[in-house]
Design a protein around this motif. Structure first.
Motif, short mmCIF file in Angstrom:
data_model
loop_
_atom_site.label_atom_id
_atom_site.label_comp_id
_atom_site.label_asym_id
_atom_site.label_seq_id
_atom_site.Cartn_x
_atom_site.Cartn_y
_atom_site.Cartn_z
N GLY A 59 -74.38 -80.50 -10.26
CA GLY A 59 -73.85 -81.04 -8.85
C GLY A 59 -72.82 -82.00 -9.16
O GLY A 59 -72.96 -83.01 -8.25
N ILE A 60 -71.93 -82.07 -10.14
CA ILE A 60 -71.12 -83.10 -10.28
C ILE A 60 -69.92 -82.90 -9.76
O ILE A 60 -69.19 -81.85 -9.64
N THR A 61 -69.64 -83.99 -8.87
CA THR A 61 -68.32 -83.72 -7.90
C THR A 61 -67.29 -84.36 -8.34
O THR A 61 -66.17 -84.52 -7.51
N SER A 96 -77.01 -71.71 -6.66
CA SER A 96 -77.10 -71.50 -5.40
C SER A 96 -75.70 -71.38 -4.61
O SER A 96 -75.06 -72.53 -5.38
N ALA A 97 -75.39 -70.63 -3.61
CA ALA A 97 -74.09 -70.89 -2.94
C ALA A 97 -74.13 -72.12 -2.42
O ALA A 97 -72.75 -72.49 -2.10
N ASP A 98 -75.20 -73.06 -2.05
CA ASP A 98 -74.88 -74.32 -1.57
C ASP A 98 -74.74 -75.39 -2.53
O ASP A 98 -74.44 -76.44 -1.99
N THR A 99 -74.54 -74.85 -3.73
CA THR A 99 -74.35 -76.07 -4.79
C THR A 99 -72.88 -76.66 -4.47
O THR A 99 -71.81 -75.83 -4.39
N VAL A 104 -61.43 -76.86 -10.62
CA VAL A 104 -60.26 -77.04 -11.15
C VAL A 104 -59.13 -77.10 -10.01
O VAL A 104 -58.20 -77.92 -10.05
N HIS A 105 -59.21 -75.95 -9.32
CA HIS A 105 -58.37 -75.90 -8.26
C HIS A 105 -58.80 -75.41 -7.03
O HIS A 105 -60.00 -75.38 -7.00
N ARG A 106 -57.97 -75.35 -5.75
CA ARG A 106 -58.51 -75.15 -4.68
C ARG A 106 -58.08 -73.59 -4.01
O ARG A 106 -58.24 -73.38 -2.88
#
Length: 247
Positions: A59-61, A96-99, A104-106
């Motif tokens: 979960g690195i942001t 999980s989809a909640d992760t 890298v891009h948006r």
């Protein structure tokens, strides 16, 4: 394409990459990357797999360096790559989809884990092609739908970032079109001194147009094959060759 399809493609492409690398041998040259041998390709791609896995698993942001591959060679290096690929596929399949994690891009994506399934499917396909070129013989096919998605990710993901070098002093418009019967896709790229803006349409006049089957256009835009013949302003083809690479 959905996440399950990207994961299926990622799984297959990684296994094909490892098989081709083993057949080519670690000393074989990688034609698209003249400074690389197959050992460099395996170290890079395996390191990218572990790097991507870490964002999702931990979960690195924030962004972090990719790092180097291990000081292994031959069969040991190929086995390390296979394990790196397995770890990535298992991590993304279980995510999980909640992760929440860095990406890298948006470009729009259902979730960060879905983003990484897509991104790594394309990363692995391009490098699988590298490994098969190093081995020699006929490369594995790239499905039309997947190739179209990869073109879209490149144009509306990577080249929508401020770091894109596709810039022109005078505004220009480049159109790209796939020519596969029944599945034509088209993009219009507006170039200027600002970040490129790409739309999925053929609106307005274009200064130049690139047309080819989706798989060939995909490989050309990812700098793995010659660009198809361009109609119109051929300086835009030269601009792509010089500035279209992803850093």
């Amino acid at each position: 394409m959905n996440t399950a399809e990207f994961l299926e493609t990622l799984d297959l492409e990684g296994r094909l990459l490892a098989d081709a690398a083993a057949e080519a041998g670690p000393d074989a040259k990688v034609p698209a990357c003249p400074e690389w041998q197959v050992r460099d390709l395996l170290r890079h791609t395996g390191a990218v797999h572990r790097w991507a896995s870490g964002f999702v698993a931990e979960g690195i942001t924030e962004p972090r360096p990719i790092g180097d591959g291990p000081d292994l060679d031959g069969a040991e290096l190929t086995d390390w790559y296979r394990e790196s690929h397995r770890l990535l596929v298992e991590t993304l399949s279980a995510a999980s989809a909640d992760t929440a994690c860095w990406t890298v891009h948006r470009a729009p994506s259902p979730s960060p884990s879905a983003f990484w399934a897509r991104r790594q499917a394309h990363e692995t396909t391009v490098h699988r092609y590298d490994a098969e070129e190093a081995r020699g013989g006929m490369p594995s096919p790239i499905a039309v739908e997947f190739a179209v998605d990869g073109i879209d990710e490149l144009l509306r993901g990577f080249h929508a970032r401020s770091r894109s070098r596709l810039r022109t002093e005078v505004p220009r418009v480049l159109r790209l079109r796939t020519t596969d019967p029944g599945t034509e896709a088209v993009w219009t790229v507006r170039l200027s001194t600002e970040t490129p803006v790409t739309s999925r349409d053929a609106t307005g006049e274009a200064d130049a147009e690139l047309c080819a089957p989706a798989d060939l256009l995909y490989l050309a835009l990812w700098n793995r094959a010659p660009l198809p013949r361009i109609s119109g302003d051929d300086t835009l083809a030269e601009l792509w060759r010089e500035k279209g690479g992803i850093g």
